[in-house]
Design a protein around this motif. Structure first.
Motif, PDB file in Angstrom:
ATOM      1  N   PRO A  65      15.528  82.514  16.511  1.00  0.00           N
ATOM      2  CA  PRO A  65      16.150  81.469  15.690  1.00  0.00           C
ATOM      3  C   PRO A  65      17.249  80.727  16.440  1.00  0.00           C
ATOM      4  CG  PRO A  65      16.152  83.586  14.552  1.00  0.00           C
ATOM      5  CD  PRO A  65      15.720  83.850  15.949  1.00  0.00           C
ATOM      6  N   GLN A  66      17.369  79.464  16.077  1.00  0.00           N
ATOM      7  CA  GLN A  66      18.385  78.646  16.729  1.00  0.00           C
ATOM      8  C   GLN A  66      19.788  79.223  16.518  1.00  0.00           C
ATOM      9  OE1 GLN A  66      17.644  74.526  16.565  1.00  0.00           O
ATOM     10  NE2 GLN A  66      19.745  73.964  16.999  1.00  0.00           N
ATOM     11  N   LYS A  67      19.979  79.876  15.378  1.00  0.00           N
ATOM     12  CA  LYS A  67      21.296  80.476  15.115  1.00  0.00           C
ATOM     13  C   LYS A  67      21.665  81.483  16.206  1.00  0.00           C
ATOM     14  CE  LYS A  67      24.014  82.833  11.639  1.00  0.00           C
ATOM     15  NZ  LYS A  67      24.017  83.710  10.483  1.00  0.00           N
ATOM     16  N   THR A  68      20.670  82.218  16.699  1.00  0.00           N
ATOM     17  CA  THR A  68      20.942  83.202  17.760  1.00  0.00           C
ATOM     18  C   THR A  68      21.410  82.494  19.033  1.00  0.00           C
ATOM     19  OG1 THR A  68      19.231  84.616  16.825  1.00  0.00           O
ATOM     20  CG2 THR A  68      19.915  85.112  19.070  1.00  0.00           C
ATOM     21  N   ILE A  69      20.773  81.357  19.329  1.00  0.00           N
ATOM     22  CA  ILE A  69      21.207  80.563  20.498  1.00  0.00           C
ATOM     23  C   ILE A  69      22.644  80.096  20.273  1.00  0.00           C
ATOM     24  CG2 ILE A  69      20.730  78.524  21.942  1.00  0.00           C
ATOM     25  CD1 ILE A  69      18.408  80.504  21.917  1.00  0.00           C
ATOM     26  N   ASP A  70      22.904  79.573  19.067  1.00  0.00           N
ATOM     27  CA  ASP A  70      24.250  79.050  18.763  1.00  0.00           C
ATOM     28  C   ASP A  70      25.304  80.157  18.882  1.00  0.00           C
ATOM     29  OD1 ASP A  70      23.043  76.638  18.321  1.00  0.00           O
ATOM     30  OD2 ASP A  70      23.198  76.681  16.136  1.00  0.00           O
ATOM     31  N   GLU A  71      24.972  81.351  18.380  1.00  0.00           N
ATOM     32  CA  GLU A  71      25.924  82.473  18.470  1.00  0.00           C
ATOM     33  C   GLU A  71      26.210  82.812  19.933  1.00  0.00           C
ATOM     34  OE1 GLU A  71      24.794  85.161  14.518  1.00  0.00           O
ATOM     35  OE2 GLU A  71      23.480  85.232  16.247  1.00  0.00           O
ATOM     36  N   THR A  72      25.148  82.846  20.740  1.00  0.00           N
ATOM     37  CA  THR A  72      25.316  83.247  22.135  1.00  0.00           C
ATOM     38  C   THR A  72      26.092  82.186  22.915  1.00  0.00           C
ATOM     39  OG1 THR A  72      23.152  84.288  21.894  1.00  0.00           O
ATOM     40  CG2 THR A  72      24.059  84.211  24.094  1.00  0.00           C
ATOM     41  N   VAL A  73      25.789  80.913  22.631  1.00  0.00           N
ATOM     42  CA  VAL A  73      26.527  79.815  23.277  1.00  0.00           C
ATOM     43  C   VAL A  73      28.014  79.917  22.916  1.00  0.00           C
ATOM     44  CG1 VAL A  73      26.907  77.307  23.191  1.00  0.00           C
ATOM     45  CG2 VAL A  73      24.588  78.213  23.492  1.00  0.00           C
ATOM     46  N   LYS A  74      28.281  80.196  21.646  1.00  0.00           N
ATOM     47  CA  LYS A  74      29.674  80.289  21.182  1.00  0.00           C
ATOM     48  C   LYS A  74      30.414  81.414  21.918  1.00  0.00           C
ATOM     49  CE  LYS A  74      33.086  79.676  18.140  1.00  0.00           C
ATOM     50  NZ  LYS A  74      34.007  78.552  18.284  1.00  0.00           N
ATOM     51  N   LEU A  75      29.785  82.576  22.028  1.00  0.00           N
ATOM     52  CA  LEU A  75      30.426  83.684  22.755  1.00  0.00           C
ATOM     53  C   LEU A  75      30.682  83.288  24.202  1.00  0.00           C
ATOM     54  CD1 LEU A  75      28.565  86.945  21.584  1.00  0.00           C
ATOM     55  CD2 LEU A  75      30.734  86.018  20.757  1.00  0.00           C
ATOM     56  N   ALA A  76      29.693  82.623  24.800  1.00  0.00           N
ATOM     57  CA  ALA A  76      29.823  82.232  26.214  1.00  0.00           C
ATOM     58  C   ALA A  76      30.995  81.265  26.397  1.00  0.00           C
ATOM     59  CB  ALA A  76      28.519  81.602  26.700  1.00  0.00           C
ATOM     60  N   ILE A  77      31.095  80.298  25.484  1.00  0.00           N
ATOM     61  CA  ILE A  77      32.168  79.298  25.578  1.00  0.00           C
ATOM     62  C   ILE A  77      33.541  79.957  25.402  1.00  0.00           C
ATOM     63  CG2 ILE A  77      33.191  77.333  24.332  1.00  0.00           C
ATOM     64  CD1 ILE A  77      30.337  76.357  23.827  1.00  0.00           C
ATOM     65  N   GLU A  78      33.566  81.008  24.584  1.00  0.00           N
ATOM     66  CA  GLU A  78      34.829  81.711  24.351  1.00  0.00           C
ATOM     67  C   GLU A  78      35.144  82.723  25.458  1.00  0.00           C
ATOM     68  OE1 GLU A  78      37.053  81.207  21.888  1.00  0.00           O
ATOM     69  OE2 GLU A  78      35.863  79.566  21.046  1.00  0.00           O
ATOM     70  N   GLY A  79      34.336  82.728  26.515  1.00  0.00           N
ATOM     71  CA  GLY A  79      34.676  83.538  27.681  1.00  0.00           C
ATOM     72  C   GLY A  79      33.993  84.890  27.780  1.00  0.00           C
ATOM     73  N   ILE A  80      33.033  85.160  26.878  1.00  0.00           N
ATOM     74  CA  ILE A  80      32.309  86.430  26.987  1.00  0.00           C
ATOM     75  C   ILE A  80      31.124  86.228  27.947  1.00  0.00           C
ATOM     76  CG2 ILE A  80      31.123  88.267  25.696  1.00  0.00           C
ATOM     77  CD1 ILE A  80      33.864  87.725  24.505  1.00  0.00           C
ATOM     78  N   PRO A  81      31.054  86.997  29.034  1.00  0.00           N
ATOM     79  CA  PRO A  81      29.916  86.836  29.951  1.00  0.00           C
ATOM     80  C   PRO A  81      28.599  87.229  29.260  1.00  0.00           C
ATOM     81  CG  PRO A  81      31.605  88.274  30.883  1.00  0.00           C
ATOM     82  CD  PRO A  81      31.956  88.083  29.453  1.00  0.00           C
ATOM     83  N   ILE A  82      27.565  86.450  29.511  1.00  0.00           N
ATOM     84  CA  ILE A  82      26.265  86.650  28.860  1.00  0.00           C
ATOM     85  C   ILE A  82      25.197  86.900  29.925  1.00  0.00           C
ATOM     86  CG2 ILE A  82      24.451  85.531  27.452  1.00  0.00           C
ATOM     87  CD1 ILE A  82      26.993  86.015  25.830  1.00  0.00           C
ATOM     88  N   ALA A  83      24.293  87.833  29.647  1.00  0.00           N
ATOM     89  CA  ALA A  83      23.101  88.005  30.492  1.00  0.00           C
ATOM     90  C   ALA A  83      21.881  87.908  29.591  1.00  0.00           C
ATOM     91  CB  ALA A  83      23.117  89.363  31.187  1.00  0.00           C
TER      92      ALA A  83
END
Lengths: 348, 59
Positions: A65-83
């Motif tokens: 779901p797009q919401k999952t993308i939005d959540e992950t983008v938000k965490l990334a923008i707030e400085g949480i490293p994403i893999a």
């Protein structure tokens, strides 16, 4: 494949039985890897006109779901490293994709395995893994969660989606080519509740053709069985160790599929003992007030992933929506029906 | 996404196997299947998921 039949015999038998059946039949290849194989090997070009193959929901990138993308983008923008796995980066979110967030300076890493994510976590202590995939891929996440990896969970289970599609009276599917490598994990038993003909298929051209022939024989003989056409890799019982590993970390839950909506008990979430590694809970303060996701209205991925339309029937296909500039997830995933149709658009 | 690649196990240490994919050598984890050296395994996302049967040991 059927050991006694050569490819030519299989094609001849498909032709004979499809004539005897005397009606159009529609088979769904559930797995995106089959969608790729069917296009690459030109399978449609040797099939009689009354056999249609449509793509199914077995592309994890397409159904996240797009919401999952939005959540992950938000965490990334707030400085949480994403893999995460590579294809997820280009999936459009409401504001931006993960790729765009990375261009804007966010720490986003592509991994091929959860063991790579665990290695990255040694350098980036608060790394979060965006976990997608079906039964084949979930044990790898379970393994890494046990070793301390934090995740955003978007794992799904495929039989519930197949059951939903099989029971849709407006969308007559006559049989499923079942996903070979999901079946390696769940075996034959995982599909027994689904009440239409099914054949577990391998990925070589002769495997796919043999599975189509086996489906046609079931239709001719009025059967609704789950047959195994990929015996070299699929045991009837699947891989119980893999399922135990998954079950030790995850439990079933209702979940949304992009384009389809909620399918009861088709998702997985972390069990309570691993709740501290659930990034949605850990960072709930960052994720609260996330705007409602907005999907592009031109995109008809929703109809593509349940086999209602061919990608070419979407007005955006190859015009607004291209491999270089995708507007919907089915044009992003390398196994997405639209991306495969785009890549092979002169041949299918 | 559910792509799995066949390769031959050439070495095993604990829960890690060294796999030869026709000349390309990489490690894979083996917590969900226990192959022996010489087995052909299907590898998905860095993990062996099944030992292929000998009758037709390519995927």
């Amino acid at each position: 494949m059927l050991k006694t039949e050569s490819i030519k015999q299989i094609i001849d038998n498909i032709s004979d039985i499809s004539k005897a059946i005397k009606r159009p039949v529609k088979f769904m290849e559930v797995c995106g890897t089959h969608t790729q194989a069917i296009a690459r090997y030109g399978i449609r070009s040797v099939l009689p006109e009354n056999i249609t193959l449509v793509s199914g929901p077995g592309c994890p990138v397409c159904v996240t779901p797009q919401k999952t993308i939005d959540e992950t983008v938000k965490l990334a923008i707030e400085g949480i490293p994403i893999a995460t796995y590579g294809d997820m980066l280009k999936v459009p979110g409401t504001d931006m994709s993960l790729e765009k967030a990375r261009e804007n300076g966010a720490d986003i890493f592509i991994v091929e395995s959860t063991t790579d994510a665990l290695k990255l976590k040694e350098q980036h202590k608060n790394l979060v893994f965006l976990a997608i995939g079906f039964e084949t891929t979930t044990p790898m996440t379970a393994y890494a969660v046990k070793k301390g990896l934090d995740i955003i969970c978007a794992h799904k289970t495929i039989p519930e989606a197949m059951q939903m599609i099989a029971s849709d009276k407006n969308n007559q599917i006559d049989g499923f080519l079942n996903p070979g490598h999901v079946s390696t994990i769940i075996g034959i038993e995982g599909y027994l509740k689904i009440d239409i003909p099914q054949v577990i298929a391998g990925f070589k051209p002769e495997d796919v053709l043999a599975a189509i022939l086996m489906l046609l024989r079931q239709i001719r003989d009025n059967k609704k069985n789950v047959e195994n056409g990929y015996t070299r890799a699929v045991r009837p019982e699947g891989n119980p160790e893999a399922r135990q590993l998954t079950a030790s970390v995850f439990e079933k839950c209702d979940t949304d599929w992009r384009g389809i909506g909620m399918i009861p008990l088709s998702g997985l979430r972390l069990k309570n003992i691993y709740k501290l590694q659930d990034a949605r809970q850990k960072y709930s303060d960052i994720l609260k007030n996330l705007p409602e996701p907005k999907e592009n209205k031109e995109c008809r991925c929703a109809d593509v992933i349940i086999g209602k339309i061919h990608p070419k029937q979407c007005a955006a296909f190859a015009r607004l929506c291209t491999e270089e500039n995708p507007i919907g997830p089915c044009m992003v995933g390398s196994e997405g029906a639209c991306r495969v149709a785009y890549r092979y658009r002169d041949k299918i | 996404m559910c792509l799995a690649i066949p390769g031959t196990v050439i070495k095993i240490k604990d829960d890690t196997a060294v796999i030869d994919y026709g000349g390309v050598i990489k490690e894979a984890k083996i917590p969900i299947i226990r192959p022996k050296v010489g087995d052909t395994v299907l590898v998905h996302a860095g993990f062996a998921i099944e030992i292929l049967k000998e009758e037709d040991s390519y995927a």
